[in-house]
Design a protein around this motif. Sequence first.
Motif, PDB file in Angstrom:
ATOM      1  N   PHE A 186       5.428  35.184   3.332  1.00 47.73           N
ATOM      2  CA  PHE A 186       5.637  36.644   3.597  1.00 47.73           C
ATOM      3  C   PHE A 186       5.156  37.499   2.120  1.00 47.73           C
ATOM      4  O   PHE A 186       5.075  38.299   1.671  1.00 47.73           O
ATOM      5  CB  PHE A 186       7.044  37.054   3.597  1.00 47.73           C
ATOM      6  N   ASN A 187       4.584  36.525   1.082  1.00 44.90           N
ATOM      7  CA  ASN A 187       4.162  37.079  -0.136  1.00 44.90           C
ATOM      8  C   ASN A 187       2.880  37.765  -0.073  1.00 44.90           C
ATOM      9  O   ASN A 187       3.262  38.761  -1.064  1.00 44.90           O
ATOM     10  CB  ASN A 187       4.201  35.578  -1.243  1.00 44.90           C
ATOM     11  N   GLN A 189       4.997  39.075 -10.467  1.00 43.27           N
ATOM     12  CA  GLN A 189       5.323  38.716  -9.179  1.00 43.27           C
ATOM     13  C   GLN A 189       4.820  37.241  -8.684  1.00 43.27           C
ATOM     14  O   GLN A 189       5.923  36.746  -7.412  1.00 43.27           O
ATOM     15  CB  GLN A 189       4.217  39.638  -8.220  1.00 43.27           C
ATOM     16  N   TRP A 235       2.622  45.430  -0.804  1.00 42.13           N
ATOM     17  CA  TRP A 235       3.186  46.740  -1.054  1.00 42.13           C
ATOM     18  C   TRP A 235       3.452  46.700  -3.125  1.00 42.13           C
ATOM     19  O   TRP A 235       3.225  48.224  -3.341  1.00 42.13           O
ATOM     20  CB  TRP A 235       5.401  46.614  -0.668  1.00 42.13           C
ATOM     21  N   TRP A 236       3.364  45.414  -3.571  1.00 46.62           N
ATOM     22  CA  TRP A 236       3.379  46.296  -5.100  1.00 46.62           C
ATOM     23  C   TRP A 236       2.111  46.809  -5.452  1.00 46.62           C
ATOM     24  O   TRP A 236       2.303  47.806  -6.260  1.00 46.62           O
ATOM     25  CB  TRP A 236       3.637  45.314  -5.771  1.00 46.62           C
ATOM     26  N   MET A 287       6.130  32.699  -6.600  1.00 45.39           N
ATOM     27  CA  MET A 287       5.717  32.972  -5.355  1.00 45.39           C
ATOM     28  C   MET A 287       5.170  31.299  -5.549  1.00 45.39           C
ATOM     29  O   MET A 287       3.938  30.996  -3.903  1.00 45.39           O
ATOM     30  CB  MET A 287       3.796  33.635  -4.928  1.00 45.39           C
ATOM     31  N   ARG A 317       4.617  41.528   0.240  1.00 43.19           N
ATOM     32  CA  ARG A 317       5.575  41.842  -1.472  1.00 43.19           C
ATOM     33  C   ARG A 317       4.171  41.807  -1.774  1.00 43.19           C
ATOM     34  O   ARG A 317       4.212  43.092  -2.725  1.00 43.19           O
ATOM     35  CB  ARG A 317       5.842  40.146  -1.677  1.00 43.19           C
TER      36      ARG A 317
END
Length: 393
Positions: free
Chosen positions: A296-297, A285, A303-304, A289, A300
């Motif tokens: 917004f990372n 991920q 969520w991951w 980044m 993300r």
Amino acid sequence: MTAHSQGPITIHPVKNKADLREFVELTFRLNRGDPAWVPPLKGEAFALLTPGKNPWFEHGKAQLFLARRDGRTVGRISAHIDELALAQPAEQGMGPGTGNWGLLEAEDSDTTQTLLDAAEDWLRVQGMHRALGPLSISIWDEPGLLIEGFDKPPTVMMGHNSPLYRGWIEDAGYRPVKQLLNFTVDIVEGFPPLVNRIVAAGEKNARIRIRKVDKRRFDDEARLIMGILNDAWSDNWGFVPLTDSEIAFVGKKLKTMVFEDLIRVAEVDGEPVAFMIVLPNLNEQLIDMEGSLLPFNWARLLWWLRKPKSKAMRVPLMGVVKSLQNSRMASTLAFMMIEYIRRDAVRDYGAKRGDIGWVLDDNQGMNAVAAAIEAKVNRVYQIYDKALGPDGA
């Protein structure tokens, strides 16, 4: 990684937040063109280097240096001393008079030599007679210089550096003292029949219980695991004990990445005697980044982390109490934990391979486990040392 100009190189101790920001940012500029480099989260990089945030500073001190040429920053290094490392027996790699350096980044060999000179001078003034590195900053963070395995990105919490650094460091008079190995293994199909037979035999042994960690009791579980770790690793080369505050710090850092089915504790006759920690590969991920969770990372990543899918899983730590080491029971427990986590990692996380590292090159037990599951070395890290004479020799 070549110099843009040939003016004199000057060394500047990091003194304030602006210097520290420059120290952290330099690694992004120098490594951005390397497709296998994974940008660290800048917040974590700052925390590692900040007294009051990183509890290592409760027993260690560090000086960071920047190298500049013609007004540009062209390199960086840390020099540091760990009081707990100084108290270890010299035959285990650390010991009295041994200081450390790390976090090296440089545009060229001249810059590297100048930075190492600065780190060595600082260590000498502190009374050290030997420099051992690179360590970033503790042996528990990112030890060693990558010397093999540059083609693919590392898995979570592993270092990556330019292949040029090896020659530059060795040209500065450093000699290798220890290698740390990372093994990779395909986990989809399962392990060889011998391993499966050992696991099956262990399952029939009423004395053995392999359990998942209980995240609701996270702090207690972290203390339990790190207590086993401090015992299991105490005779290893380079060992420095983890303090209670460091254990709490590591626990807090890893809490979001801890999944109960990826960490196992082995009990024999009701006593916890072994553990294995597996982490999903966060680097899959982080790689795009740019070191920042904004804008917004962070969403993300959160969520991951709810239920990560990860091609690779990393085993950063496992251990068996000293009283059982080199016994048949120890290998049985290791294979049971590895197999149980393998099944869950493949079924629930989509994992295809496992990484096991770092493993000391002379750790016969772990090397034997790696051989039995047909794991292959895919990254090698090297630690160097150099005697520091009183006159700069």
